[in-house]
Scaffold this motif. Structure first.
Motif, PDB file in Angstrom:
ATOM      1  N   GLU A 219       0.836  -1.209   0.000  1.00  0.00           N
ATOM      2  CA  GLU A 219       0.000   0.000   0.000  1.00  0.00           C
ATOM      3  C   GLU A 219       0.867   1.255   0.000  1.00  0.00           C
ATOM      4  O   GLU A 219       0.571   2.219  -0.716  1.00  0.00           O
ATOM      5  CB  GLU A 219      -0.926   0.005   1.217  1.00  0.00           C
ATOM      6  CG  GLU A 219      -2.038  -1.016   1.138  1.00  0.00           C
ATOM      7  CD  GLU A 219      -2.810  -1.177   2.453  1.00  0.00           C
ATOM      8  OE1 GLU A 219      -2.534  -0.441   3.431  1.00  0.00           O
ATOM      9  OE2 GLU A 219      -3.683  -2.062   2.488  1.00  0.00           O
TER      10      GLU A 219
ATOM     11  N   ARG B 228       2.401   1.604  -3.423  1.00  0.00           N
ATOM     12  CA  ARG B 228       1.391   2.047  -4.382  1.00  0.00           C
ATOM     13  C   ARG B 228       1.144   3.547  -4.243  1.00  0.00           C
ATOM     14  O   ARG B 228       1.069   4.274  -5.233  1.00  0.00           O
ATOM     15  CB  ARG B 228       0.085   1.273  -4.199  1.00  0.00           C
ATOM     16  CG  ARG B 228      -0.955   1.671  -5.228  1.00  0.00           C
ATOM     17  CD  ARG B 228      -2.189   0.821  -5.150  1.00  0.00           C
ATOM     18  NE  ARG B 228      -3.084   1.172  -6.240  1.00  0.00           N
ATOM     19  CZ  ARG B 228      -4.043   0.410  -6.697  1.00  0.00           C
ATOM     20  NH1 ARG B 228      -4.239  -0.778  -6.162  1.00  0.00           N
ATOM     21  NH2 ARG B 228      -4.804   0.803  -7.687  1.00  0.00           N
ATOM     22  N   ARG B 229       1.032   4.001  -3.017  1.00  0.00           N
ATOM     23  CA  ARG B 229       0.832   5.440  -2.779  1.00  0.00           C
ATOM     24  C   ARG B 229       1.969   6.251  -3.396  1.00  0.00           C
ATOM     25  O   ARG B 229       1.742   7.227  -4.111  1.00  0.00           O
ATOM     26  CB  ARG B 229       0.740   5.708  -1.277  1.00  0.00           C
ATOM     27  CG  ARG B 229       0.468   7.170  -0.938  1.00  0.00           C
ATOM     28  CD  ARG B 229       0.693   7.460   0.510  1.00  0.00           C
ATOM     29  NE  ARG B 229       2.120   7.282   0.793  1.00  0.00           N
ATOM     30  CZ  ARG B 229       2.628   7.028   1.978  1.00  0.00           C
ATOM     31  NH1 ARG B 229       1.840   6.902   3.023  1.00  0.00           N
ATOM     32  NH2 ARG B 229       3.918   6.893   2.145  1.00  0.00           N
TER      33      ARG B 229
ATOM     34  N   GLU C 106       1.851   6.036  -7.290  1.00  0.00           N
ATOM     35  CA  GLU C 106       0.763   6.813  -7.877  1.00  0.00           C
ATOM     36  C   GLU C 106       0.994   8.315  -7.757  1.00  0.00           C
ATOM     37  O   GLU C 106       0.470   9.080  -8.568  1.00  0.00           O
ATOM     38  CB  GLU C 106      -0.580   6.413  -7.258  1.00  0.00           C
ATOM     39  CG  GLU C 106      -1.024   5.041  -7.727  1.00  0.00           C
ATOM     40  CD  GLU C 106      -2.363   4.598  -7.175  1.00  0.00           C
ATOM     41  OE1 GLU C 106      -2.836   5.177  -6.152  1.00  0.00           O
ATOM     42  OE2 GLU C 106      -2.946   3.663  -7.754  1.00  0.00           O
ATOM     43  N   LYS C 107       1.789   8.756  -6.810  1.00  0.00           N
ATOM     44  CA  LYS C 107       2.150  10.174  -6.730  1.00  0.00           C
ATOM     45  C   LYS C 107       2.914  10.605  -7.977  1.00  0.00           C
ATOM     46  O   LYS C 107       2.761  11.719  -8.455  1.00  0.00           O
ATOM     47  CB  LYS C 107       3.009  10.452  -5.499  1.00  0.00           C
ATOM     48  CG  LYS C 107       2.242  10.504  -4.212  1.00  0.00           C
ATOM     49  CD  LYS C 107       3.190  10.782  -3.050  1.00  0.00           C
ATOM     50  CE  LYS C 107       2.478  10.726  -1.728  1.00  0.00           C
ATOM     51  NZ  LYS C 107       3.405  10.881  -0.591  1.00  0.00           N
TER      52      LYS C 107
ATOM     53  N   HIS D 112       3.148   8.530 -11.027  1.00  0.00           N
ATOM     54  CA  HIS D 112       2.601   7.988 -12.274  1.00  0.00           C
ATOM     55  C   HIS D 112       1.093   8.118 -12.413  1.00  0.00           C
ATOM     56  O   HIS D 112       0.538   7.671 -13.423  1.00  0.00           O
ATOM     57  CB  HIS D 112       2.995   6.512 -12.409  1.00  0.00           C
ATOM     58  CG  HIS D 112       4.472   6.301 -12.404  1.00  0.00           C
ATOM     59  ND1 HIS D 112       5.272   6.544 -13.491  1.00  0.00           N
ATOM     60  CD2 HIS D 112       5.306   5.892 -11.401  1.00  0.00           C
ATOM     61  CE1 HIS D 112       6.532   6.287 -13.183  1.00  0.00           C
ATOM     62  NE2 HIS D 112       6.581   5.897 -11.928  1.00  0.00           N
ATOM     63  N   GLY D 113       0.428   8.665 -11.431  1.00  0.00           N
ATOM     64  CA  GLY D 113      -1.022   8.792 -11.488  1.00  0.00           C
ATOM     65  C   GLY D 113      -1.710   7.528 -11.000  1.00  0.00           C
ATOM     66  O   GLY D 113      -1.096   6.483 -10.796  1.00  0.00           O
ATOM     67  N   ARG D 114      -2.995   7.649 -10.845  1.00  0.00           N
ATOM     68  CA  ARG D 114      -3.828   6.548 -10.331  1.00  0.00           C
ATOM     69  C   ARG D 114      -3.677   5.309 -11.210  1.00  0.00           C
ATOM     70  O   ARG D 114      -3.667   5.402 -12.427  1.00  0.00           O
ATOM     71  CB  ARG D 114      -5.288   7.005 -10.315  1.00  0.00           C
ATOM     72  CG  ARG D 114      -6.211   6.059  -9.631  1.00  0.00           C
ATOM     73  CD  ARG D 114      -6.752   6.708  -8.358  1.00  0.00           C
ATOM     74  NE  ARG D 114      -7.815   5.909  -7.789  1.00  0.00           N
ATOM     75  CZ  ARG D 114      -7.590   5.044  -6.812  1.00  0.00           C
ATOM     76  NH1 ARG D 114      -6.394   4.889  -6.312  1.00  0.00           N
ATOM     77  NH2 ARG D 114      -8.590   4.342  -6.322  1.00  0.00           N
ATOM     78  N   GLN D 115      -3.606   4.154 -10.561  1.00  0.00           N
ATOM     79  CA  GLN D 115      -3.457   2.873 -11.245  1.00  0.00           C
ATOM     80  C   GLN D 115      -4.614   1.965 -10.859  1.00  0.00           C
ATOM     81  O   GLN D 115      -5.029   1.934  -9.703  1.00  0.00           O
ATOM     82  CB  GLN D 115      -2.147   2.192 -10.818  1.00  0.00           C
ATOM     83  CG  GLN D 115      -0.902   3.019 -11.022  1.00  0.00           C
ATOM     84  CD  GLN D 115      -0.521   3.144 -12.472  1.00  0.00           C
ATOM     85  OE1 GLN D 115      -0.353   2.134 -13.148  1.00  0.00           O
ATOM     86  NE2 GLN D 115      -0.402   4.359 -12.955  1.00  0.00           N
ATOM     87  N   SER D 116      -5.101   1.204 -11.819  1.00  0.00           N
ATOM     88  CA  SER D 116      -6.096   0.181 -11.486  1.00  0.00           C
ATOM     89  C   SER D 116      -5.374  -0.939 -10.742  1.00  0.00           C
ATOM     90  O   SER D 116      -4.139  -1.013 -10.736  1.00  0.00           O
ATOM     91  CB  SER D 116      -6.742  -0.382 -12.762  1.00  0.00           C
ATOM     92  OG  SER D 116      -5.803  -1.172 -13.470  1.00  0.00           O
TER      93      SER D 116
ATOM     94  N   PHE E  76      -1.432  -1.920 -11.319  1.00  0.00           N
ATOM     95  CA  PHE E  76      -0.445  -1.915 -10.254  1.00  0.00           C
ATOM     96  C   PHE E  76       0.113  -3.319 -10.007  1.00  0.00           C
ATOM     97  O   PHE E  76       1.285  -3.464  -9.657  1.00  0.00           O
ATOM     98  CB  PHE E  76      -0.989  -1.310  -8.956  1.00  0.00           C
ATOM     99  CG  PHE E  76       0.108  -1.062  -7.965  1.00  0.00           C
ATOM    100  CD1 PHE E  76       1.059  -0.082  -8.186  1.00  0.00           C
ATOM    101  CD2 PHE E  76       0.221  -1.847  -6.831  1.00  0.00           C
ATOM    102  CE1 PHE E  76       2.102   0.119  -7.301  1.00  0.00           C
ATOM    103  CE2 PHE E  76       1.256  -1.649  -5.932  1.00  0.00           C
ATOM    104  CZ  PHE E  76       2.197  -0.661  -6.163  1.00  0.00           C
TER     105      PHE E  76
END
Length: 130
Positions: free
Chosen positions: A27, A30-31, A34-35, A37-41, A45
């Motif tokens: 987690e 991922r956070r 995503e900071k 590369h942007g939101r990931q499904s 991910f």
């Protein structure tokens, strides 16, 4: 897990604690990912976790969880010592100091210092280790 042979309950408690620790680390990764590369499904991910070099630092922990899972299988008579090996390696990895697993240690310490949830998961693993 301080005895020569770990009970099935001790193995299960360690497994549960390690899975929670692993989940928290994922987690946090991922956070951070995503900071940048942007939101990931979830599927996107998962691909990152499986193939990105930047996520390889989690492999030693993942391997120990798999090793413990295999040792807990009822048909695995050859794995009596595996829980003790896992426990020793986990203790070494989670010392919160630079060690032979420098890549793991560096990433782990960075997350540990910024995440109260990870600190709690860490404490649960230490408790399960006995």
């Amino acid at each position: 897990m301080t005895t020569t042979t770990a009970s099935p309950e001790q193995c299960a408690a360690l497994r549960t604690a390690l899975l929670a620790l692993h989940r928290h680390l994922i987690e946090l990764e991922r956070r951070d990912y995503e900071k940048v590369h942007g939101r990931q499904s979830a599927g996107e991910f998962l691909q990152v976790m499986a193939y990105a070099e930047s996520m390889r630092w989690l492999e030693p922990l993942s391997r120990l969880i798999v090793m413990l899972d295999e040792a807990m299988e009822p048909d695995n008579a050859d794995a009596a010592e595996a829980p003790q090996v896992v426990a020793r390696r986990v203790r070494e990895m989670l010392k919160l100091e630079h060690s032979a697993e420098a890549d793991f240690s560096g990433h782990y310490q960075r997350h540990f210092n910024t995440s109260p949830e990870l600190a709690m998961a860490h404490a649960a693993v230490i408790k399960a280790l006995g």
